[in-house]
Design an enzyme around this catalytic site. Structure first.
Site, PDB file in Angstrom:
ATOM      1  N   GLY A 104       0.860  -1.175   0.000  1.00  0.00           N
ATOM      2  CA  GLY A 104       0.000   0.000   0.000  1.00  0.00           C
ATOM      3  C   GLY A 104       0.900   1.230   0.000  1.00  0.00           C
ATOM      4  O   GLY A 104       1.843   1.304   0.799  1.00  0.00           O
ATOM      5  N   ALA A 105       0.619   2.166  -0.897  1.00  0.00           N
ATOM      6  CA  ALA A 105       1.572   3.252  -1.157  1.00  0.00           C
ATOM      7  C   ALA A 105       2.016   4.020   0.096  1.00  0.00           C
ATOM      8  O   ALA A 105       3.217   4.097   0.379  1.00  0.00           O
ATOM      9  CB  ALA A 105       0.987   4.191  -2.214  1.00  0.00           C
ATOM     10  N   ASP A 115      -1.320   4.860  -6.376  1.00  0.00           N
ATOM     11  CA  ASP A 115       0.093   4.676  -6.046  1.00  0.00           C
ATOM     12  C   ASP A 115       0.944   5.820  -6.563  1.00  0.00           C
ATOM     13  O   ASP A 115       2.023   6.086  -6.045  1.00  0.00           O
ATOM     14  CB  ASP A 115       0.595   3.340  -6.597  1.00  0.00           C
ATOM     15  CG  ASP A 115      -0.016   2.206  -5.795  1.00  0.00           C
ATOM     16  OD1 ASP A 115      -1.181   1.860  -6.059  1.00  0.00           O
ATOM     17  OD2 ASP A 115       0.651   1.712  -4.871  1.00  0.00           O
ATOM     18  N   ASN A 157      -2.876   2.807 -10.213  1.00  0.00           N
ATOM     19  CA  ASN A 157      -3.392   2.068  -9.057  1.00  0.00           C
ATOM     20  C   ASN A 157      -3.433   0.587  -9.438  1.00  0.00           C
ATOM     21  O   ASN A 157      -3.130   0.202 -10.568  1.00  0.00           O
ATOM     22  CB  ASN A 157      -4.776   2.590  -8.659  1.00  0.00           C
ATOM     23  CG  ASN A 157      -5.228   2.045  -7.320  1.00  0.00           C
ATOM     24  OD1 ASN A 157      -4.499   2.098  -6.340  1.00  0.00           O
ATOM     25  ND2 ASN A 157      -6.423   1.455  -7.266  1.00  0.00           N
TER      26      ASN A 157
HETATM   27  O1  MRU Z   1       0.618  -3.875  -4.582  1.00  0.00           O
HETATM   28  P1  MRU Z   1       0.016  -3.130  -3.435  1.00  0.00           P
HETATM   29  O2  MRU Z   1      -0.829  -3.976  -2.551  1.00  0.00           O
HETATM   30  O3  MRU Z   1       1.059  -2.320  -2.681  1.00  0.00           O
HETATM   31  O4  MRU Z   1      -0.956  -2.093  -4.140  1.00  0.00           O
HETATM   32  C1  MRU Z   1      -1.724  -1.206  -3.373  1.00  0.00           C
HETATM   33  C2  MRU Z   1      -2.652  -0.368  -4.157  1.00  0.00           C
HETATM   34  O5  MRU Z   1      -2.700  -0.426  -5.366  1.00  0.00           O
HETATM   35  C3  MRU Z   1      -3.479   0.630  -3.401  1.00  0.00           C
HETATM   36  O6  MRU Z   1      -4.697   0.826  -4.042  1.00  0.00           O
HETATM   37  C4  MRU Z   1      -2.723   1.959  -3.330  1.00  0.00           C
HETATM   38  O7  MRU Z   1      -1.438   1.763  -2.816  1.00  0.00           O
HETATM   39  C5  MRU Z   1      -3.429   2.959  -2.511  1.00  0.00           C
HETATM   40  S1  MRU Z   1      -3.334   2.516  -0.797  1.00  0.00           S
HETATM   41  C6  MRU Z   1      -3.887   3.728   0.150  1.00  0.00           C
END
Ligand code: MRU
Length: 364
Positions: free
Chosen positions: A62-63, A255, A265
């Site tokens: 998650g970003a 992201d 995203n």
């Molecule tokens: O691969 P991940 O699980 O890190 O991807 C996360 C996402 O795509 C979320 O939608 C994004 O980071 C927003 S989190 C607040």
């Protein structure tokens, strides 16, 4: 790193927390998101190498959460390095290598690089070997601040985003954007939480989010913990429920958002935005300013992480596809601004034309 199953966060879901009061002995605990929802296991992290590996291996994801973890990684790295290296060597070799190792973990979420950039002025061009306790204190305070501000921003975003939603809202979301993905509360899921707190949430449609299943494993887990009225669906069911008139809005996180308002995203997001256009459903993105990258003019220039074939061919240890089959696995896609009804940030809600409205967010 050591396993610790006895610590359960008692308040809101958060991906990590600082433990201990001493600068020299303090460490963080992270919930291993790879094991959810079957097991809630917390590990202790004390070194930059462990933090880098945890980001790469998706213990934390998650970003915003990736950025927070990296900030603590800088603290641990500096704490260890200043014990054994002199000033010149630190500045020329060890510190650049520390930042590089953390930066190399995942390429798409710009929050990682944003957090590292916040830490850089605290370490580069300073003699860290002089008054090292005070320096460490400053670095740790910055890491704490990045985490706390992220949670605060999410609460603010929740209020801004909730104002966009109708009463009795039936909202569809993709991936996990909740407490697990942030400093707490969540971005898109934070908006959904805020609508619920106002008593106006009828339902959440939770996309399972193939192939890594952040929706089925993580968002479903958070929804159940918070007792949000919610239903898990596979990604290919979204169109069906939209056609049935059962989706009032879609909200997702991001992201990285480029200057033109395009949002990278989780893979599958772009498809949802296209579906929303066809069904005349508003499509919202919720993300803090730390997710906006003004240095990237257009969405097509956002780097997209390619992840392993195994995440597509297998669920856990079970193979779904014939061995040797060729696989593609872009982990993110980019939704152009023209498909985004509005972007919700802690500084307010912006709409097209995004080049102007996004830039204005950074003016005082
Ligand atoms: O691969 P991940 O699980 O890190 O991807 C996360 C996402 O795509 C979320 O939608 C994004 O980071 C927003 S989190 C607040």
């Amino acid at each position: 790193m050591s396993e610790n199953q006895s610590h359960h966060f008692d308040t809101q879901v958060a991906p990590l927390r600082w433990v201990g009061t001493s600068l020299q002995d303090g460490y963080i605990q992270m919930l291993d998101q790879r094991l959810l929802p079957q097991q809630e296991v917390y590990y202790d992290y004390r070194t930059a190498d462990e933090i880098a590996a945890s980001i790469k291996d998706m213990v934390i994801r998650g970003a915003p959460a990736i950025g927070i973890a990296a900030a603590y990684g800088v603290f641990f790295g500096v704490r260890d390095l200043i014990k054994v290296h002199d000033h010149t060597s630190l500045q020329e070799k060890e510190l650049p290598a520390l930042f590089e190792a953390l930066a190399q973990t995942r390429p798409t979420a710009v929050n990682l690089f944003w957090a590292l950039d916040k830490m850089k002025p605290l370490v580069f061009g300073r003699d860290l070997t002089q008054d090292s306790e005070a320096v460490l204190e400053e670095i740790l305070t910055m890491a704490h601040q990045i985490m706390e501000e992220d949670r605060e921003n999410n609460l603010t975003m929740g209020r801004h985003g909730a104002a966009l939603m109708p009463d009795n809202a039936r909202i569809l979301t993709h991936c996990n954007t909740g407490g697990l993905a942030t400093g707490g509360y969540g971005t898109a899921l934070g908006v959904i939480r805020a609508v619920h707190a106002e008593g106006r949430l009828a339902h959440v449609w939770v996309d399972e989010t193939r192939p890594y299943l952040q929706g089925a494993r993580l968002t479903a887990w958070e929804c159940m913990k918070d007792e949000l009225p919610s239903t898990l669906i596979t990604d290919n069911m979204a169109a069906y429920f939209m056609q049935q008139g059962k989706v009032d809005a879609v909200i997702v996180g991001a992201d990285r958002i480029s200057a033109d308002g395009s949002a990278a995203n989780k893979i599958g997001t772009y498809g949802l935005a296209v579906l929303c256009k066809h069904h005349n459903i508003p499509f919202y993105v919720a993300a803090p300013l730390s997710t906006i990258d003004l240095e990237i003019a257009e969405g097509r220039d956002i780097p997209i992480e390619q992840r392993s074939a195994r995440e597509v061919t297998h669920v856990g240890d079970r193979a779904l596809a014939p061995e040797g089959m060729q696989v593609a696995h872009p982990a993110f896609d980019v939704t152009p601004g023209e498909l985004i009804t509005a972007i919700v940030t802690e500084k307010g809600v912006v709409r097209a034309p995004y080049n102007d409205s996004v830039a204005a967010l950074f003016e005082d």
